[in-house]
Motif scaffolding. Structure first.
Motif, PDB file in Angstrom:
ATOM      1  N   LYS A 266     -16.589   5.182   2.445  1.00 45.40           N
ATOM      2  CA  LYS A 266     -15.786   4.647   1.344  1.00 45.40           C
ATOM      3  C   LYS A 266     -14.325   4.570   1.778  1.00 45.40           C
ATOM      4  N   VAL A 267     -13.638   3.534   1.287  1.00 44.38           N
ATOM      5  CA  VAL A 267     -12.202   3.375   1.516  1.00 44.38           C
ATOM      6  C   VAL A 267     -11.532   3.440   0.153  1.00 44.38           C
ATOM      7  N   LYS A 268     -10.503   4.281   0.024  1.00 42.02           N
ATOM      8  CA  LYS A 268      -9.756   4.361  -1.236  1.00 42.02           C
ATOM      9  C   LYS A 268      -8.303   4.010  -0.947  1.00 42.02           C
ATOM     10  N   VAL A 269      -7.784   3.054  -1.715  1.00 41.03           N
ATOM     11  CA  VAL A 269      -6.433   2.534  -1.498  1.00 41.03           C
ATOM     12  C   VAL A 269      -5.626   2.668  -2.783  1.00 41.03           C
ATOM     13  N   HIS A 270      -4.376   3.096  -2.652  1.00 39.79           N
ATOM     14  CA  HIS A 270      -3.431   3.129  -3.759  1.00 39.79           C
ATOM     15  C   HIS A 270      -2.331   2.117  -3.433  1.00 39.79           C
ATOM     16  N   PHE A 271      -2.022   1.267  -4.403  1.00 42.29           N
ATOM     17  CA  PHE A 271      -0.970   0.271  -4.257  1.00 42.29           C
ATOM     18  C   PHE A 271       0.182   0.639  -5.191  1.00 42.29           C
ATOM     19  N   ASN A 272       1.409   0.251  -4.828  1.00 43.34           N
ATOM     20  CA  ASN A 272       2.563   0.491  -5.691  1.00 43.34           C
ATOM     21  C   ASN A 272       2.558  -0.414  -6.918  1.00 43.34           C
TER      22      ASN A 272
ATOM     23  N   VAL B 285       0.854  -1.189   0.000  1.00 44.17           N
ATOM     24  CA  VAL B 285       0.000   0.000   0.000  1.00 44.17           C
ATOM     25  C   VAL B 285       0.889   1.238   0.000  1.00 44.17           C
ATOM     26  N   SER B 286       0.547   2.231  -0.823  1.00 48.42           N
ATOM     27  CA  SER B 286       1.296   3.493  -0.818  1.00 48.42           C
ATOM     28  C   SER B 286       0.494   4.616  -0.160  1.00 48.42           C
ATOM     29  N   ASN B 287      -0.834   4.522  -0.208  1.00 52.14           N
ATOM     30  CA  ASN B 287      -1.676   5.528   0.427  1.00 52.14           C
ATOM     31  C   ASN B 287      -3.073   4.948   0.611  1.00 52.14           C
ATOM     32  N   MET B 288      -3.761   5.442   1.625  1.00 49.83           N
ATOM     33  CA  MET B 288      -5.127   4.998   1.878  1.00 49.83           C
ATOM     34  C   MET B 288      -5.839   6.092   2.645  1.00 49.83           C
TER      35      MET B 288
END
Length: 171
Positions: free
Chosen positions: A138-144, A55-58
């Protein structure tokens, strides 16, 4: 009140998950998110251990109000994990109303990264408008990188349930 939801994460670098709508008697106070890869129905893997899944950001939004207000900027590879490590410690202290020294479970930063990378969001400080309306979460996740197949996301929503008592007349 506690409610746990889970979903299969698509193989992508961005993931948005609508947890649900809470009615006004239930006000979310904490949201805890974790990920596991290839652990569903697998007796060879420990289901008590979570995966960091790069995970890079959430962030979480409650009716378009974002928590936290600033990005996490996480890098498991570069060991940039202070918020991932610090937020669960703050949760233990605030939720159980205990001093952090007393509520410390003695989990090292390395163990947190490799075994228990849980993302804790304190959503207890809500505007008055949110406290009297229906809450969309809502959950927003950014992955590398794209997530591996068979990755599950889990979200635990801890809410206050507002109860009202009406006094009835005795005859």
């Amino acid at each position: 009140m506690r409610k746990c939801e889970n979903i299969t994460v698509p193989q992508s670098t961005i993931f948005t998950w609508r947890l649900g709508v809470k009615s006004s008697p239930e006000k979310p106070r904490w949201i805890i998110v974790g990920f596991q890869t290839e652990k569903d129905n697998n007796q060879l893997k420990n289901p008590a251990i979570f995966d960091n899944v790069n995970v890079s950001n959430m962030h979480v939004t409650l009716n378009e109000t974002r928590y936290p207000a600033i990005d996490y900027n996480i890098s498991f590879i570069k060991q940039q994990l202070s918020r991932v490590y610090g937020d669960p410690a703050a949760f233990r202290s605030k939720f159980f109303h205990m001093d952090e020294l007393v509520s410390n479970p003695n989990i090292t930063a390395s163990d947190n990264k490799d075994l228990y990378p849980l993302f804790v969001f304190d959503v207890s400080k809500q505007s008055e408008r949110l406290k009297t309306s229906v809450t969309d979460i809502k959950v927003k996740v950014h992955f590398n990188v794209n997530e591996p197949a068979d990755t599950q996301a889990f979200a635990l929503v801890i809410s206050d349930k507002m109860l009202s008592f009406h006094q009835t007349e005795r005859r």
